[in-house]
Design a protein around this motif. Structure first.
Motif: not given
Length: 234
Positions: A112-117, A128-131, A143-144
């Motif tokens: 998979a590829l991270v498109v936004e954080t 808390r971060p999310f992706c 995804v949390a």
């Protein structure tokens, strides 16, 4: 005699276990029930559809029951403090570490590829971060932090998703397709489980009844009176 009668009336059912096999069985019952229940509650906190809050309630109930039994039933305040805190911490670590072990060992690996954080602010003001990640089919999912998202992830980073084979739990993020587990989580979880169990076993075998406390109080009172009597001048 009146004090003895009062102690007899206040005696709880768990005070009736004399030293020996019956007390050992009763102690092992609680020493098994509390950590196992906390572990089960921690696992439920990883599930969606409201089961997360049910898991939290189960962990809190296990911690409260263990502390009350050790403190009120067995009259071991130190044991109660260790069991209460240890059980709460066990629930937190057990859910996270067992979820990671399940996802990495049995889950299907998907590139998979991270498109936004980003970050979200909770009700208590904590962030808390999310992706948001995209898999090869083009599906974008959020995804949390609980599923492995970290604040240092940047858009465009390639990751591996470990999908739940049952399709119930959220996927777990891995920075590589390697299924090797971080030993920190399982080690802490196992250590906390053993700590709670051993503390309950020790406290249960050394429990004190209301009569024991009354007798201890009477001995202290008698000792104090004996030390004061020579200088009383009477």
């Amino acid at each position: 005699m009146d004090e003895v009668r009062i102690a007899e009336r206040r005696r709880k059912w768990w005070d009736g276990f004399p030293p020996g096999p019956r007390r050992t069985r009763n102690t092992l019952f609680w020493a098994t029930l509390i950590p196992v229940t906390a572990t089960a509650g921690g696992i439920l906190t990883q599930f969606p559809y409201g089961l997360r809050w049910l898991g939290v309630l189960i962990v809190l109930a296990a911690a409260g029951t263990g502390a009350a039994m050790a403190g009120t039933g067995w009259h071991r305040s130190g044991v109660a403090a260790i069991v209460g805190f240890g059980t709460l911490t066990l629930g937190v670590f057990a859910g996270i570490s067992l979820y990671e072990a399940y996802a990495k060992q049995l889950g299907e690996r998907v590139d998979a590829l991270v498109v936004e954080t980003g970050e979200r602010t909770g009700l208590k003001g904590d962030t808390r971060p999310f992706c948001r990640v995209a898999d090869p089919s083009g599906t974008i999912r959020e995804v949390a932090q609980q599923q492995g998202c970290r604040a240092d992830f940047e858009p465009g980073r390639r990751i591996t998703l470990f999908e739940d084979p049952l399709g119930i739990l959220a996927p777990r993020i891995g920075t590589s397709p390697d299924r090797t587990l971080d030993p920190f989580g399982p080690t802490v979880t196992g250590g906390l489980f053993l700590l709670v169990t051993a503390t309950l076993v020790s406290g249960g075998q050394r429990r004190r009844s209301d009569r024991d406390l009354l007798e201890q109080h009477r001995r202290r009172t008698a000792g104090t009176s004996g030390r004061r009597s020579p200088g009383s001048g009477e």
